[in-house]
Design a protein around this motif. Structure first.
Motif, mmCIF file in Angstrom:
data_model
loop_
_atom_site.group_PDB
_atom_site.id
_atom_site.type_symbol
_atom_site.label_atom_id
_atom_site.label_comp_id
_atom_site.label_asym_id
_atom_site.label_seq_id
_atom_site.Cartn_x
_atom_site.Cartn_y
_atom_site.Cartn_z
ATOM 1 N N GLY A 145 10.228 2.746 -1.161
ATOM 2 C CA GLY A 145 11.406 2.952 -1.205
ATOM 3 C C GLY A 145 11.780 3.919 -2.305
ATOM 4 O O GLY A 145 12.721 4.654 -2.732
ATOM 5 N N ASP A 146 10.751 4.111 -3.316
ATOM 6 C CA ASP A 146 10.967 5.148 -4.506
ATOM 7 C C ASP A 146 10.882 6.650 -3.984
ATOM 8 O O ASP A 146 11.032 7.447 -5.097
ATOM 9 N N VAL A 147 10.226 6.829 -2.858
ATOM 10 C CA VAL A 147 9.928 8.130 -2.345
ATOM 11 C C VAL A 147 10.711 8.444 -1.126
ATOM 12 O O VAL A 147 10.046 8.041 -0.082
ATOM 13 N N PRO A 148 11.948 8.894 -0.924
ATOM 14 C CA PRO A 148 12.670 9.006 0.208
ATOM 15 C C PRO A 148 11.956 10.213 1.190
ATOM 16 O O PRO A 148 11.251 11.050 0.610
ATOM 17 N N MET B 256 -8.235 0.279 -4.590
ATOM 18 C CA MET B 256 -7.093 0.706 -4.682
ATOM 19 C C MET B 256 -5.997 0.383 -5.786
ATOM 20 O O MET B 256 -6.261 -0.695 -6.440
ATOM 21 N N LYS B 257 -5.322 1.500 -6.064
ATOM 22 C CA LYS B 257 -4.236 1.228 -7.122
ATOM 23 C C LYS B 257 -3.200 1.294 -6.486
ATOM 24 O O LYS B 257 -2.660 2.055 -5.681
ATOM 25 N N MET B 258 -1.931 0.374 -7.066
ATOM 26 C CA MET B 258 -0.497 0.383 -6.498
ATOM 27 C C MET B 258 0.083 1.743 -7.146
ATOM 28 O O MET B 258 -0.056 1.699 -8.467
ATOM 29 N N LEU B 259 0.742 2.423 -6.590
ATOM 30 C CA LEU B 259 1.269 3.601 -7.209
ATOM 31 C C LEU B 259 2.874 3.531 -7.328
ATOM 32 O O LEU B 259 3.437 3.732 -8.446
ATOM 33 N N CYS B 260 3.545 3.028 -6.409
ATOM 34 C CA CYS B 260 4.869 2.682 -6.217
ATOM 35 C C CYS B 260 5.279 1.935 -5.085
ATOM 36 O O CYS B 260 4.515 1.733 -4.281
ATOM 37 N N GLY C 172 2.963 -3.872 2.672
ATOM 38 C CA GLY C 172 4.486 -4.426 2.621
ATOM 39 C C GLY C 172 5.277 -3.115 2.268
ATOM 40 O O GLY C 172 5.102 -2.235 3.074
ATOM 41 N N GLU C 173 6.006 -3.352 0.769
ATOM 42 C CA GLU C 173 6.703 -2.131 0.492
ATOM 43 C C GLU C 173 5.951 -1.106 -0.540
ATOM 44 O O GLU C 173 6.466 -0.374 -0.922
ATOM 45 N N ALA C 174 4.865 -1.609 -0.828
ATOM 46 C CA ALA C 174 3.803 -0.963 -1.806
ATOM 47 C C ALA C 174 2.999 0.297 -1.394
ATOM 48 O O ALA C 174 2.376 -0.158 -0.160
ATOM 49 N N VAL C 175 2.926 1.275 -2.162
ATOM 50 C CA VAL C 175 2.157 2.385 -1.675
ATOM 51 C C VAL C 175 0.934 2.337 -2.588
ATOM 52 O O VAL C 175 0.588 2.223 -3.895
ATOM 53 N N TYR C 176 -0.283 2.080 -2.003
ATOM 54 C CA TYR C 176 -1.641 2.105 -2.625
ATOM 55 C C TYR C 176 -2.571 3.238 -2.238
ATOM 56 O O TYR C 176 -2.453 3.893 -1.207
ATOM 57 N N ALA C 177 -3.468 3.704 -3.257
ATOM 58 C CA ALA C 177 -4.141 4.769 -3.240
ATOM 59 C C ALA C 177 -5.674 4.780 -3.691
ATOM 60 O O ALA C 177 -5.582 3.806 -4.781
ATOM 61 N N ALA C 178 -6.687 5.095 -3.024
ATOM 62 C CA ALA C 178 -7.920 5.032 -3.493
ATOM 63 C C ALA C 178 -8.272 6.346 -4.352
ATOM 64 O O ALA C 178 -8.516 7.167 -4.179
ATOM 65 N N ASN D 248 6.157 11.767 0.934
ATOM 66 C CA ASN D 248 6.823 11.032 1.934
ATOM 67 C C ASN D 248 7.289 11.958 3.232
ATOM 68 O O ASN D 248 8.221 12.764 2.896
ATOM 69 N N LEU D 249 6.436 12.214 4.233
ATOM 70 C CA LEU D 249 6.707 13.059 5.147
ATOM 71 C C LEU D 249 7.260 12.298 6.600
ATOM 72 O O LEU D 249 6.614 11.656 7.129
ATOM 73 N N ASP D 250 8.535 12.081 6.492
ATOM 74 C CA ASP D 250 9.182 11.504 7.700
ATOM 75 C C ASP D 250 8.563 10.078 7.896
ATOM 76 O O ASP D 250 8.294 9.733 8.822
ATOM 77 N N GLY D 251 8.322 9.360 6.791
ATOM 78 C CA GLY D 251 7.728 7.689 6.770
ATOM 79 C C GLY D 251 6.216 7.901 6.560
ATOM 80 O O GLY D 251 5.787 6.693 6.335
ATOM 81 N N SER D 252 5.540 9.032 6.691
ATOM 82 C CA SER D 252 4.173 8.793 6.359
ATOM 83 C C SER D 252 4.053 9.277 5.026
ATOM 84 O O SER D 252 4.270 10.265 4.539
ATOM 85 N N PHE D 253 3.216 8.334 4.346
ATOM 86 C CA PHE D 253 3.004 8.599 2.924
ATOM 87 C C PHE D 253 1.439 9.172 2.654
ATOM 88 O O PHE D 253 0.422 8.896 3.267
#
Ligand code: FES
Length: 110
Positions: free
Chosen positions: A8-11, A1-5, A95-101, A30-35
């Motif tokens: 809070g960076d994507v309202p 997994m890599k951290m992308l952002c 936490g506050e970070a968005v990770y993706a595979a 970000n669709l209503d809080g789902s990334f």
């Protein structure tokens, strides 16, 4: 997994293009809080989907070039002229970070 952002960076209702070295750009939605994370480049042409319109009710992004569309959660084409699915990557929020595979799968040559 890599951290992308950070989340809070994507309202909500927006997207953000992420450039990682050595691979085509990614889009974080970000669709209503789902990334969700997909490839950023439309499968129909060289357009950035982060420049497109997001319909949060339908969960669809419309390409800025020819108004083709994709379902953000699945990558399925949702409007002509797009017929090839967009690649979608598994996402994890830590936490506050968005990770993706996004690591490329290594395939052994026969
Ligand atoms: Fe996206 Fe044509 S480039 S619909």
């Amino acid at each position: 997994m890599k951290m992308l952002c950070n989340t809070g960076d994507v309202p909500a209702g927006e997207s953000r293009r992420i450039e990682l070295p050595g691979r085509p750009p990614l889009a974080v939605f970000n669709l209503d809080g789902s990334f969700y994370v997909t490839d950023d480049t439309c499968t129909h042409g060289d357009a950035s989907l982060c420049d497109g319109e997001i319909d949060t009710d339908d969960g669809v992004v419309e390409c800025p070039y020819h108004q083709g569309a994709f379902e953000i959660a699945t990558g399925r084409p949702a409007g002509a002229p797009c017929t090839v699915a967009l690649r979608v990557y598994p996402v994890e929020i830590r936490g506050e970070a968005v990770y993706a595979a996004v690591e490329e799968v290594e395939t052994a040559c026969p």
